[in-house]
Design a protein around this motif. Sequence first.
Motif, PDB file in Angstrom:
ATOM      1  N   GLU A 117      25.602  22.992  -3.115  1.00  0.00           N
ATOM      2  CA  GLU A 117      27.046  22.940  -2.879  1.00  0.00           C
ATOM      3  C   GLU A 117      27.784  23.870  -3.836  1.00  0.00           C
ATOM      4  O   GLU A 117      28.737  24.539  -3.451  1.00  0.00           O
ATOM      5  N   TRP A 118      27.362  23.918  -5.085  1.00  0.00           N
ATOM      6  CA  TRP A 118      27.997  24.811  -6.054  1.00  0.00           C
ATOM      7  C   TRP A 118      27.826  26.267  -5.633  1.00  0.00           C
ATOM      8  O   TRP A 118      28.751  27.071  -5.776  1.00  0.00           O
ATOM      9  N   VAL A 132      19.378  19.057  -6.229  1.00  0.00           N
ATOM     10  CA  VAL A 132      19.286  20.186  -5.299  1.00  0.00           C
ATOM     11  C   VAL A 132      20.556  20.290  -4.465  1.00  0.00           C
ATOM     12  O   VAL A 132      21.123  21.371  -4.286  1.00  0.00           O
ATOM     13  N   GLY A 133      21.052  19.167  -3.960  1.00  0.00           N
ATOM     14  CA  GLY A 133      22.275  19.171  -3.164  1.00  0.00           C
ATOM     15  C   GLY A 133      23.481  19.620  -3.973  1.00  0.00           C
ATOM     16  O   GLY A 133      24.326  20.367  -3.478  1.00  0.00           O
ATOM     17  N   TYR A 134      23.570  19.169  -5.201  1.00  0.00           N
ATOM     18  CA  TYR A 134      24.685  19.567  -6.068  1.00  0.00           C
ATOM     19  C   TYR A 134      24.676  21.068  -6.306  1.00  0.00           C
ATOM     20  O   TYR A 134      25.712  21.742  -6.216  1.00  0.00           O
ATOM     21  N   ASP A 139      32.566  29.413  -7.698  1.00  0.00           N
ATOM     22  CA  ASP A 139      33.158  28.914  -8.946  1.00  0.00           C
ATOM     23  C   ASP A 139      34.674  28.851  -8.806  1.00  0.00           C
ATOM     24  O   ASP A 139      35.410  29.377  -9.625  1.00  0.00           O
ATOM     25  N   ARG A 140      35.141  28.215  -7.746  1.00  0.00           N
ATOM     26  CA  ARG A 140      36.579  28.091  -7.514  1.00  0.00           C
ATOM     27  C   ARG A 140      37.051  26.745  -8.029  1.00  0.00           C
ATOM     28  O   ARG A 140      36.927  25.737  -7.354  1.00  0.00           O
ATOM     29  N   GLN A 141      37.581  26.723  -9.207  1.00  0.00           N
ATOM     30  CA  GLN A 141      38.099  25.484  -9.766  1.00  0.00           C
ATOM     31  C   GLN A 141      39.591  25.431  -9.535  1.00  0.00           C
ATOM     32  O   GLN A 141      40.282  26.440  -9.550  1.00  0.00           O
ATOM     33  N   GLN A 142      40.101  24.224  -9.341  1.00  0.00           N
ATOM     34  CA  GLN A 142      41.522  24.064  -9.139  1.00  0.00           C
ATOM     35  C   GLN A 142      42.239  24.212 -10.480  1.00  0.00           C
ATOM     36  O   GLN A 142      41.747  23.741 -11.504  1.00  0.00           O
TER      37      GLN A 142
END
Length: 78
Positions: free
Chosen positions: A32-33, A27-29, A38-41
């Motif tokens: 947070e997502w 649930v926490g994951y 969906d900002r990936q480096q």
Amino acid sequence: MWPVIFAAIRTYLPYVTFPVAVVIGCVGYNLEWLVRGDRQQPYEERGIPERREERLLQELAARGGDGTQELKLHTLRS
């Protein structure tokens, strides 16, 4: 009666806490997502040592120094 209840809790507590921890972690994951999006480096093609060497070479070229000469400590302070 209380010692029997506490013995049962002590015995079966790992079997109860692990699934609860997994559910809380999932649930926490997901929360947070959702918050971060969906900002990936972007993938870095060059590593940190390569970027550092390139930066040092650029600084040396900008100073107009000769890379074959040793720099003295008093020239670095200015």
